[in-house]
Write a protein that holds these residues in place. Sequence first.
Motif, mmCIF file in Angstrom:
data_model
loop_
_atom_site.group_PDB
_atom_site.id
_atom_site.type_symbol
_atom_site.label_atom_id
_atom_site.label_comp_id
_atom_site.label_asym_id
_atom_site.label_seq_id
_atom_site.Cartn_x
_atom_site.Cartn_y
_atom_site.Cartn_z
ATOM 1 N N GLY A 43 4.995 27.280 10.905
ATOM 2 C CA GLY A 43 5.289 25.875 11.046
ATOM 3 C C GLY A 43 6.389 25.385 10.130
ATOM 4 O O GLY A 43 6.496 24.202 9.868
ATOM 5 N N ASP A 46 7.105 23.676 5.170
ATOM 6 C CA ASP A 46 5.962 22.943 4.621
ATOM 7 C C ASP A 46 4.617 23.477 5.128
ATOM 8 O O ASP A 46 3.576 23.078 4.642
ATOM 9 C CB ASP A 46 6.090 21.456 4.899
ATOM 10 C CG ASP A 46 6.025 21.123 6.382
ATOM 11 O OD1 ASP A 46 5.928 19.931 6.684
ATOM 12 O OD2 ASP A 46 6.070 22.031 7.215
ATOM 13 N N GLY A 47 4.647 24.322 6.122
ATOM 14 C CA GLY A 47 3.411 24.920 6.642
ATOM 15 C C GLY A 47 2.531 23.919 7.380
ATOM 16 O O GLY A 47 1.331 24.124 7.493
ATOM 17 N N ALA A 48 3.112 22.819 7.882
ATOM 18 C CA ALA A 48 2.313 21.789 8.563
ATOM 19 C C ALA A 48 1.563 22.365 9.756
ATOM 20 O O ALA A 48 0.400 22.027 9.981
ATOM 21 C CB ALA A 48 3.206 20.633 9.004
ATOM 22 N N THR A 49 2.213 23.222 10.524
ATOM 23 C CA THR A 49 1.544 23.797 11.694
ATOM 24 C C THR A 49 0.356 24.642 11.268
ATOM 25 O O THR A 49 -0.715 24.568 11.872
ATOM 26 C CB THR A 49 2.537 24.641 12.514
ATOM 27 O OG1 THR A 49 3.608 23.800 12.928
ATOM 28 C CG2 THR A 49 1.871 25.248 13.730
ATOM 29 N N ARG A 51 -1.432 24.268 8.614
ATOM 30 C CA ARG A 51 -2.493 23.363 8.153
ATOM 31 C C ARG A 51 -3.233 22.748 9.342
ATOM 32 O O ARG A 51 -4.455 22.619 9.311
ATOM 33 C CB ARG A 51 -1.922 22.274 7.243
ATOM 34 C CG ARG A 51 -1.591 22.801 5.840
ATOM 35 C CD ARG A 51 -1.335 21.674 4.863
ATOM 36 N NE ARG A 51 -0.165 20.867 5.189
ATOM 37 C CZ ARG A 51 1.091 21.184 4.870
ATOM 38 N NH1 ARG A 51 1.344 22.301 4.235
ATOM 39 N NH2 ARG A 51 2.080 20.372 5.191
ATOM 40 N N TRP A 52 -2.508 22.371 10.392
ATOM 41 C CA TRP A 52 -3.154 21.818 11.577
ATOM 42 C C TRP A 52 -4.034 22.863 12.243
ATOM 43 O O TRP A 52 -5.135 22.566 12.705
ATOM 44 C CB TRP A 52 -2.129 21.280 12.574
ATOM 45 C CG TRP A 52 -1.690 19.889 12.240
ATOM 46 C CD1 TRP A 52 -0.497 19.516 11.731
ATOM 47 C CD2 TRP A 52 -2.463 18.701 12.362
ATOM 48 N NE1 TRP A 52 -0.460 18.163 11.532
ATOM 49 C CE2 TRP A 52 -1.664 17.631 11.922
ATOM 50 C CE3 TRP A 52 -3.757 18.426 12.808
ATOM 51 C CZ2 TRP A 52 -2.107 16.320 11.912
ATOM 52 C CZ3 TRP A 52 -4.198 17.116 12.802
ATOM 53 C CH2 TRP A 52 -3.374 16.081 12.359
#
Length: 163
Positions: A43, A46-49, A51-52
């Motif tokens: 993602g 930031d690694g947002a994907t 985390r989701w």
Amino acid sequence: MPGDPSLVPTLVRAVALGAAAGARATLGVAAPVLASAVAPGAGGSDGATARWRTAGRAAAGLAVVGELVGDKLPRTPSRLEGTGPAGRLVSGAVGGVLLARRRGQGSVAGLAAAAAAGATGAAAGTWGGAAWRRLAVDHGRDWPRAIVEDASAIALAAWATTR
């Protein structure tokens, strides 16, 4: 394409996952979500994907645990009441689609076949499981039979979602 022999193993697994969803409705969607790998750093920076995905897996796990506990409560209605059967058929169909996509069977025909297979398995698991539980209650306490059904549904879902 449904006539494609490479789709057959996916359809067999979709039927099994659907049967698990017929027993425990959350498993149709939750099992493929729980079985999906979360790649570190997915993602973007930031690694947002990731985390989701992790949050989705946690929610799926909590939903399954909630259903496993709720099924044992004395006031829990039959899976055949209200929207229970429809929810289980939808869960089986969605689970079949998730399996097909994960296994590279993403054509419209492949997804439709997987959805139909998942819903078919869910119908068998819904009505077959209810009949088994009814028979089991006639021959003793329901709670131990519910645990056996839990274990069977989890085993089916786990097999269906393994690569």
